[in-house]
Scaffold this active site. Structure first.
Site, PDB file in Angstrom:
ATOM      1  CE  LYS A   1      -1.473   1.710   4.417  1.00 44.87           C
ATOM      2  NZ  LYS A   1      -1.358   2.882   4.833  1.00 44.87           N
ATOM      3  CG  ASN A   2       2.591   2.839   3.717  1.00 37.31           C
ATOM      4  OD1 ASN A   2       1.583   3.495   3.738  1.00 37.31           O
ATOM      5  ND2 ASN A   2       3.224   2.621   5.013  1.00 37.31           N
TER       6      ASN A   2
ATOM      7  CB  CYS B   1      -4.251  10.457  12.018  1.00 41.61           C
ATOM      8  SG  CYS B   1      -3.229   9.393  12.239  1.00 41.61           S
TER       9      CYS B   1
ATOM     10  NE  ARG C   1       1.305  10.542  10.262  1.00 39.37           N
ATOM     11  CZ  ARG C   1       0.245   9.533   9.771  1.00 39.37           C
ATOM     12  NH1 ARG C   1      -0.545   8.701   9.435  1.00 39.37           N
ATOM     13  NH2 ARG C   1       1.529   8.903   8.625  1.00 39.37           N
TER      14      ARG C   1
ATOM     15  CG  ASP D   1       3.146   1.402   8.744  1.00 34.49           C
ATOM     16  OD1 ASP D   1       3.476   2.230  10.429  1.00 34.49           O
ATOM     17  OD2 ASP D   1       3.880   1.652   7.930  1.00 34.49           O
TER      18      ASP D   1
ATOM     19  NE  ARG E   1      -6.891   4.173   6.607  1.00 34.71           N
ATOM     20  CZ  ARG E   1      -5.927   5.064   6.612  1.00 34.71           C
ATOM     21  NH1 ARG E   1      -6.361   5.249   8.375  1.00 34.71           N
ATOM     22  NH2 ARG E   1      -5.023   5.736   6.425  1.00 34.71           N
TER      23      ARG E   1
HETATM   24  N1  EPU Z   1       7.468  14.353  10.445  1.00 32.29           N
HETATM   25  C1  EPU Z   1       7.665  15.836  11.267  1.00 32.29           C
HETATM   26  N2  EPU Z   1       7.799  17.085  10.256  1.00 32.29           N
HETATM   27  C2  EPU Z   1       7.163  16.412   8.969  1.00 32.29           C
HETATM   28  C3  EPU Z   1       6.512  15.070   8.631  1.00 32.29           C
HETATM   29  C4  EPU Z   1       7.147  14.513   9.287  1.00 32.29           C
HETATM   30  O1  EPU Z   1       8.543  16.115  12.214  1.00 32.29           O
HETATM   31  O2  EPU Z   1       7.091  17.257   7.654  1.00 32.29           O
HETATM   32  C5  EPU Z   1       7.519  13.469  11.610  1.00 32.29           C
HETATM   33  C6  EPU Z   1       5.864  12.896  12.212  1.00 32.29           C
HETATM   34  O3  EPU Z   1       5.157  12.792  12.524  1.00 32.29           O
HETATM   35  C7  EPU Z   1       7.027  11.222  12.393  1.00 32.29           C
HETATM   36  C8  EPU Z   1       7.975  11.097  11.490  1.00 32.29           C
HETATM   37  O4  EPU Z   1       8.156  12.486  11.425  1.00 32.29           O
HETATM   38  O5  EPU Z   1       7.531  11.321  14.019  1.00 32.29           O
HETATM   39  C9  EPU Z   1       8.013  10.346  10.667  1.00 32.29           C
HETATM   40  O6  EPU Z   1       7.187  10.887  10.443  1.00 32.29           O
HETATM   41  P1  EPU Z   1       6.513   9.689   7.928  1.00 32.29           P
HETATM   42  O7  EPU Z   1       6.601  10.607   7.513  1.00 32.29           O
HETATM   43  O8  EPU Z   1       7.805   9.570   7.985  1.00 32.29           O
HETATM   44  O9  EPU Z   1       5.766   9.564   7.754  1.00 32.29           O
HETATM   45  P2  EPU Z   1       4.446   9.319   6.756  1.00 32.29           P
HETATM   46  O10 EPU Z   1       5.248   9.384   5.758  1.00 32.29           O
HETATM   47  O11 EPU Z   1       3.742  10.343   6.316  1.00 32.29           O
HETATM   48  C10 EPU Z   1       4.636   6.818   5.789  1.00 32.29           C
HETATM   49  C11 EPU Z   1       3.820   5.593   6.268  1.00 32.29           C
HETATM   50  C12 EPU Z   1       2.813   5.618   7.714  1.00 32.29           C
HETATM   51  C13 EPU Z   1       4.049   5.263   8.343  1.00 32.29           C
HETATM   52  C14 EPU Z   1       5.188   5.824   8.285  1.00 32.29           C
HETATM   53  C15 EPU Z   1       6.364   5.991   9.383  1.00 32.29           C
HETATM   54  C16 EPU Z   1       1.995   5.984   3.681  1.00 32.29           C
HETATM   55  C17 EPU Z   1       0.942   6.477   4.267  1.00 32.29           C
HETATM   56  N3  EPU Z   1       2.469   6.260   4.967  1.00 32.29           N
HETATM   57  O12 EPU Z   1       3.670   7.774   6.846  1.00 32.29           O
HETATM   58  O13 EPU Z   1       2.622   4.220   7.565  1.00 32.29           O
HETATM   59  O14 EPU Z   1       3.937   4.780   9.713  1.00 32.29           O
HETATM   60  O15 EPU Z   1       5.759   7.026   7.224  1.00 32.29           O
HETATM   61  O16 EPU Z   1       7.142   5.076   8.589  1.00 32.29           O
HETATM   62  O17 EPU Z   1       3.708   5.896   3.314  1.00 32.29           O
HETATM   63  C18 EPU Z   1       0.420   2.786   7.952  1.00 32.29           C
HETATM   64  O18 EPU Z   1       0.289   1.924   7.053  1.00 32.29           O
HETATM   65  O19 EPU Z   1      -0.726   2.598   8.790  1.00 32.29           O
HETATM   66  C19 EPU Z   1       0.904   3.963   8.456  1.00 32.29           C
HETATM   67  C20 EPU Z   1       1.147   4.748   9.276  1.00 32.29           C
END
Ligand code: EPU
Length: 423
Positions: A22-23, A116, A121, A307, A399
Site C-alpha cells: 500500500k505505502n 490522527c 503528524r 507500522d 484500509r
Molecule cells: N514528521 C515531521 N514533519 C514532517 C513529516 C513528518 O516532524 O513534515 C515526523 C512525523 O510526525 C513522525 C516522523 O516524522 O514522527 C516520521 O513520519 P513520516 O513522515 O515518515 O510518516 P509518513 O510519511 O506520513 C509513512 C507511512 C506510515 C508510516 C510512516 C513511518 C505512508 C502512506 N504512510 O507516513 O504508514 O507509519 O511513514 O514509517 O507511506 C501505516 O501504513 O499504517 C502508516 C501510518
C-alpha cells in the site's frame, strides 16, 4: 459498521501470499500525475486507501481504471489542482500529491491532512522542501496553496526531530524530477517504498541516484512519460503474518515477501525463539511455546518499522519475561495498549515506551480498533487468546489489509466478519 468475532486458540498452518505494498502504491499513483500518457501499476492491493487515492486522482482530472489487477492512470484534464478536504481527510497520504501537482501543473491546493490517532503528524518538512525548490506556499482555510513559475533544484536538509520523513522525501523527490538543475536531499528517508518510487520515476524518464541512502540526488528533466511498474511486496503485511504465525505458535509459509526488507523484524523474532527458515520466495515461520521477552525500538528503516510496533507488542504480551517496546518514530502510537490490557495483557505506557510483562495466555474480551496497525495487533491477540474476542470498528484494518479475515481463516483462524446491529 462491521466487527470481527474471533474464536481464539487456533494454531495457524499453511501458506499465505503477500500483496503489493500500500505505502509503495500510494505515492506511485500520485507520481503518475507527473507523466504525459498512461501509467500502468501492477500488484496494487484492493484497499480502501487505494480507492480513496483513485477518487482524488479522478478529482484532479485523471482517468483511473482497474482491470485484471492493474491500475491504469491517465492524466487528462491538467487544469485541475484541488485535492478536496472530503477526500484528503479520509487518507493522510494524500499529502504526497503536493509535489507532483506543483511540479507538473505549477499550482496545488491540497487540504491540510490534520493529525490522527497515532500522533500529531506535522507536514513542516514537506513544506520546507517544496518551498526550497522555489514554490510560494500559503495556508488558507485548512488548505495548502502552492504556486510556482518553475522549480529550481537546490540542496535540502530534510531531517526533523524524529529523523527522516517518508512521504516528505517522496514529495520532494517527485517535485525535483521536473525542477531545473540538480536537487540533493540530505537526511532522506531510506525506506524500500522510496526506492520503489525512485525506480518508477526513473522508468518515467527521471534522473535519480542514491535512493535507499540518506542522500538522494535528482537531476531535473523537462518532461516525464507514463510507465509500467509492479509495486514491491508489502513488508508490513508480511511482518503481520509472521507475527500472526508466531503468536498462535503456528507453522506458516509466507510467500512473495522480501526478506531483505524485514531484517530487523526477523532479527527480533529469531531472538525471542521463533524459527524463520528462508524459502525460494519468502520464509517458513514455526513457533512453539515459550518465547523470551526482548526489547524492541521502532526506528526509520532499516530499523523495526513503527507500522509493526503494535503487532510486536501483542506478540511480546505472551512472551516469558519483561519487554520494553519503544517507538521513536511516532512516540504516541500506543492506542492498542489499553485494549490489549482488556485482554489480560500487562502493559504500562511510559513516555514513548510500552513496558510489557509477558504472560502465557491472553483472555478474550470485547475491544475497539482505533487505527490500522492497532487493529492488526488486536486481531493477533484475539487469535492467541482463550475464548471469543469481539473487535469493533474493523473498518480501520480494511484500509491496509486486503480480506485479512479470509486469508487468516485459510490458515485455520476463526475470524468472522459480522455486520454490527447499530439499533
Ligand atoms: N514528521 C515531521 N514533519 C514532517 C513529516 C513528518 O516532524 O513534515 C515526523 C512525523 O510526525 C513522525 C516522523 O516524522 O514522527 C516520521 O513520519 P513520516 O513522515 O515518515 O510518516 P509518513 O510519511 O506520513 C509513512 C507511512 C506510515 C508510516 C510512516 C513511518 C505512508 C502512506 N504512510 O507516513 O504508514 O507509519 O511513514 O514509517 O507511506 C501505516 O501504513 O499504517 C502508516 C501510518
Amino acid at each position: 459498521m462491521e466487527r470481527f468475532d474471533i474464536q481464539g486458540g487456533t494454531r495457524l498452518e499453511g501458506e499465505v501470499t503477500v500483496n503489493g505494498a500500500k505505502n509503495a502504491a500510494l505515492p506511485i499513483m500520485a507520481a503518475a500525475l507527473l507523466g504525459s500518457g498512461t501509467t500502468r501499476i501492477r500488484g496494487v492491493p484492493h484497499l480502501r486507501d487505494i480507492r480513496t487515492m483513485s477518487a482524488i486522482l479522478g478529482e484532479l482530472g485523471a482517468r483511473v481504471e482497474r482491470r485484471n489487477g492493474v491500475i491504469e492512470i491517465t492524466p487528462e484534464d491538467e487544469s485541475r489542482y484541488v485535492a478536496p478536504y472530503e477526500l484528503v481527510r479520509q487518507m493522510r497520504a494524500s499529502i504526497c500529491l503536493l509535489g507532483p501537482l506543483v511540479a507538473k501543473r505549477k499550482r496545488a491546493r491540497v487540504s491540510l491532512p490534520g493529525g490522527c490517532v497515532i500522533g500529531v503528524r506535522p507536514i513542516d518538512l514537506h513544506l520546507k522542501g517544496i518551498t526550497a525548490l522555489g514554490a510560494e506556499i500559503s495556508l488558507d482555510g485548512g488548505y495548502i496553496d502552492a504556486a510556482v513559475d518553475h522549480l529550481t533544484g537546490t540542496d535540502i536538509f530534510l531531517g526533523g526531530p524524529f529523523g527522516s520523513t517518508t512521504l516528505g522525501t517522496c514529495n520532494v523527490m517527485m517535485a525535483a524530477c521536473l525542477a531545473q538543475g540538480r536537487t540533493v536531499i540530505e537526511c532522506a528517508a531510506c525506506e524500500p517504498e522510496i526506492v520503489d518510487l525512485a525506480g518508477f520515476l526513473t522508468k518515467m524518464g527521471a534522473r535519480i541516484s542514491g535512493a535507499g541512502s540518506h542522500r538522494i540526488a535528482i537531476d531535473g528533466v523537462d518532461e516525464l512519460r507514463g510507465a509500467d511498474h509492479e509495486v514491491i511486496p508489502d513488508r508490513i503485511e508480511a511482518g503481520t503474518f509472521l507475527a500472526a504465525a508466531a503468536v498462535t505458535r503456528g507453522d506458516v509459509t509466507v510467500r512473495g515477501l522480501r526478506l531483505d526488507h524485514l531484517s530487523a523484524v526477523i532479527d527480533i523474532l529469531t531472538r525471542i525463539g521463533v524459527a524463520i527458515e528462508p524459502t525460494a520466495d519468502g520464509c517458513r515461520v514455526t513457533a512453539t511455546d515459550g518465547f523470551q521477552a526482548t526489547d524492541v525500538v521502532a526506528l526509520p528503516y532499516p530499523g523495526v518499522p513503527t507500522d509493526l510496533q503494535a503487532q510486536m507488542s501483542a506478540l511480546l504480551a505472551t512472551a516469558d519475561g519483561i519487554s520494553v517496546v519503544t517507538d521513536k518514530v511516532f512516540p504516541d502510537r500506543f492506542m492498542h495498549v489499553a485494549e490489549l490490557n482488556r485482554m489480560g495483557a500487562r502493559i504500562r505506557k511510559e513516555g514513548n515506551s510500552a513496558i510489557i510483562v509477558g504472560r502465557p495466555q491472553l483472555t478474550a474480551a470485547p475491544v475497539m480498533a482505533s487505527d490500522l496497525r492497532a487493529s492488526a495487533a488486536l486481531v493477533l491477540a484475539g487469535m492467541a487468546a482463550q475464548g471469543y474476542t469481539i473487535i469493533h470498528r474493523v473498518y480501520h484494518i480494511d484500509r491496509g489489509y486486503d480480506r485479512i479475515d479470509e486469508r487468516l481463516n485459510q490458515l485455520g483462524a476463526r475470524v468472522e466478519r459480522v455486520q454490527e446491529d447499530l439499533s
